[in-house]
Design an enzyme around this catalytic site. Structure first.
Site, PDB file in Angstrom:
ATOM      1  N   ASP A 172     -20.344  -7.150  11.934  1.00 20.81           N
ATOM      2  CA  ASP A 172     -20.208  -6.236  13.068  1.00 20.81           C
ATOM      3  C   ASP A 172     -19.832  -7.010  14.344  1.00 20.81           C
ATOM      4  O   ASP A 172     -19.732  -8.237  14.337  1.00 20.81           O
ATOM      5  CB  ASP A 172     -21.542  -5.493  13.235  1.00 20.81           C
ATOM      6  CG  ASP A 172     -21.342  -4.025  13.563  1.00 20.81           C
ATOM      7  OD1 ASP A 172     -20.306  -3.690  14.154  1.00 20.81           O
ATOM      8  OD2 ASP A 172     -22.240  -3.217  13.230  1.00 20.81           O
ATOM      9  N   GLU A 191     -15.117  -4.198  13.890  1.00 19.84           N
ATOM     10  CA  GLU A 191     -15.098  -4.161  15.356  1.00 19.84           C
ATOM     11  C   GLU A 191     -14.506  -2.837  15.832  1.00 19.84           C
ATOM     12  O   GLU A 191     -14.036  -2.720  16.941  1.00 19.84           O
ATOM     13  CB  GLU A 191     -14.435  -5.407  15.966  1.00 19.84           C
ATOM     14  CG  GLU A 191     -13.033  -5.710  15.534  1.00 19.84           C
ATOM     15  CD  GLU A 191     -12.014  -4.795  16.197  1.00 19.84           C
ATOM     16  OE1 GLU A 191     -11.561  -3.850  15.516  1.00 19.84           O
ATOM     17  OE2 GLU A 191     -11.670  -5.020  17.371  1.00 19.84           O
ATOM     18  N   TRP A 192     -14.524  -1.859  14.919  1.00 17.01           N
ATOM     19  CA  TRP A 192     -14.244  -0.438  15.213  1.00 17.01           C
ATOM     20  C   TRP A 192     -12.793  -0.154  15.628  1.00 17.01           C
ATOM     21  O   TRP A 192     -12.502   0.834  16.276  1.00 17.01           O
ATOM     22  CB  TRP A 192     -15.224   0.090  16.279  1.00 17.01           C
ATOM     23  CG  TRP A 192     -16.596  -0.503  16.129  1.00 17.01           C
ATOM     24  CD1 TRP A 192     -17.444  -0.271  15.090  1.00 17.01           C
ATOM     25  CD2 TRP A 192     -17.234  -1.460  16.985  1.00 17.01           C
ATOM     26  NE1 TRP A 192     -18.584  -1.024  15.251  1.00 17.01           N
ATOM     27  CE2 TRP A 192     -18.493  -1.754  16.409  1.00 17.01           C
ATOM     28  CE3 TRP A 192     -16.887  -2.081  18.188  1.00 17.01           C
ATOM     29  CZ2 TRP A 192     -19.375  -2.654  16.991  1.00 17.01           C
ATOM     30  CZ3 TRP A 192     -17.764  -2.975  18.772  1.00 17.01           C
ATOM     31  CH2 TRP A 192     -18.993  -3.252  18.170  1.00 17.01           C
ATOM     32  N   GLY A 193     -11.880  -1.085  15.273  1.00 17.87           N
ATOM     33  CA  GLY A 193     -10.467  -0.853  15.580  1.00 17.87           C
ATOM     34  C   GLY A 193     -10.118  -1.081  17.043  1.00 17.87           C
ATOM     35  O   GLY A 193      -8.998  -0.810  17.473  1.00 17.87           O
ATOM     36  N   ASP A 223     -18.015   4.842  14.738  1.00 16.64           N
ATOM     37  CA  ASP A 223     -18.838   5.318  13.617  1.00 16.64           C
ATOM     38  C   ASP A 223     -18.603   6.791  13.303  1.00 16.64           C
ATOM     39  O   ASP A 223     -18.682   7.647  14.190  1.00 16.64           O
ATOM     40  CB  ASP A 223     -20.324   5.122  13.949  1.00 16.64           C
ATOM     41  CG  ASP A 223     -20.685   3.646  14.032  1.00 16.64           C
ATOM     42  OD1 ASP A 223     -19.789   2.796  13.873  1.00 16.64           O
ATOM     43  OD2 ASP A 223     -21.869   3.357  14.264  1.00 16.64           O
TER      44      ASP A 223
END
Ligand code: GLA
Length: 372
Positions: A118, A153-155, A176
């Site tokens: 993460d 890293e969520w894009g 998320d």
């Protein structure tokens, strides 16, 4: 393909749960359908010992991680863990920054097969993120154990441009997911936003061992669990979610509590004809080829000139959806197989058409197989 603890259980994880989930994967037939990873997400780690090695919460994991991984392996499954490229994880547990080599060696010694990494408590700029992810990528490789490396890293820093080079096999493209069709009122993308909007154009970056990850499945959560809090989705919406993820060649990590699945959840997650689209070895990510009003057509090129097709109704009323051979840019004749009804639907060629009536948020998925 596998299962991850976060969506339903959040912090409430322990070794009994993991063992029960491993057993349920076997007994339900999900393992044999392809779901082999059993992945612990955040909150397994309570700190470090005097040698700097990560330590699991003793009350949650009294037998230790190695014994748990052994239990999972003995059932023909693989075992995954979670950490973070910063000093702390998103849940505030100890992260791996500065301890990458120690952590990677420790994971390998425990028998870890998968690491989700993460990006909380880490500098926001892309150059630093690339450095942090590369450091762990090298540390994992140096262990000599094959470990799937999932970059999370969520894009936010366009990981599709650099994550594979940093050693990653998959990378999150979004924040998320939450267990709903629409976005959460306080943020958090729903199925519709992630599946139809947030993956557009990313198909160019996906391929074998380098996958865009639109986040874990919420199929079967029905509003219960850590990333829920609402009514969840209808079975038609879960079927659409699953179909889209398969056409997108997405990682399939179940987020529901599979120890007590409804028959509908079991049927959706175990549909081998739809799973085969996801797992097709050509490794192409599907994309939208036609959009009319609130309907969309997806196409996923498959091995041997076969084609996966999805007809989707994004509307909350019934819709009539049709797709022509020219929308699909096909040449020649194809047998049409309906992958939810499990029946053959005749043939189509470049001047042909497929028509379906779809309920709210529903879909129909087909496989086209060349007639000769
Ligand atoms: C982030 C990730 C989630 C989950 C949590 C755990 O929000 O995106 O998938 O791993 O952290 O704290």
């Amino acid at each position: 393909m596998g299962w991850n603890s976060w969506n339903t259980f959040g912090k409430a994880i322990n070794e009994t749960l993991v063992k029960q989930v491993a057993d349920a994967l076997v007994q339900s037939g999900l393992r044999d359908a392809g779901y082999v990873y059993v992945n612990l997400d955040d909150h397994w780690q309570c700190g470090r010992d005097e040698h700097g090695q990560p330590v699991p919460y003793p009350d949650k994991f009294p037998g230790g991680i190695k014994a748990l991984a052994d239990y999972v392996h003995q059932r023909g499954l693989k075992f995954g863990l979670y950490s973070d490229a910063g000093e702390k994880t998103c849940g505030g547990e100890v992260g791996s920054f500065g301890y990458e080599a120690i952590d990677a060696r420790c994971y390998a010694a425990w028998g870890v097969d998968y690491l989700k990494y993460d990006y909380c408590y880490a500098p926001a700029d892309a150059a630093t993120a690339i450095q942090h992810y590369t450091t762990m990528g090298k540390a994992l490789r140096a262990t000599g154990r094959p470990i799937v490396y999932s970059i999370c890293e969520w894009g936010e820093r366009q990981p599709w441009l650099w994550a594979a080079e940093a050693g990653g096999h998959l990378w999150r493209t979004t924040g998320d997911i939450w267990d709903g069709w629409a976005n959460h009122p306080h943020g958090g993308p729903g199925i519709e936003q992630i599946g139809f909007e947030m993956q557009r154009g990313l198909e160019a970056y996906a391929g074998p061992s380098r996958w865009n990850d639109p986040d874990m499945l919420v199929v079967g959560m029905y509003g219960k669990g850590n990333t829920s809090g609402g009514a969840g989705c209808t079975d038609a919406e879960y079927r659409t979610h699953f179909s889209l993820w398969c056409l997108l060649a997405a990682p399939l990590l179940i987020g529901a509590d599979i120890r007590g699945m409804t028959p509908a959840t079991q049927e959706i997650l175990s549909n081998r004809e739809v799973i085969a689209l996801d797992q097709d070895e050509l490794g192409k990510q599907g994309f939208c080829v036609a959009k009319r009003a609130r309907t969309e057509i997806f196409k996923k090129p498959l091995l041997f000139g076969e084609v996966g097709i999805g007809l989707f109704n994004r509307d909350s009323r019934e819709a009539h959806v049709s797709v022509t051979g020219s929308d699909l840019r096909i040449r020649g004749r194809y047998h049409v197989r309906d992958l939810w009804e499990h029946v053959d639907r005749g043939e189509i060629d470049e001047s042909g058409e497929l028509r379906v009536d779809l309920g709210p948020h529903a879909c129909a998925i087909f496989r086209l197989v060349p007639t000769e």
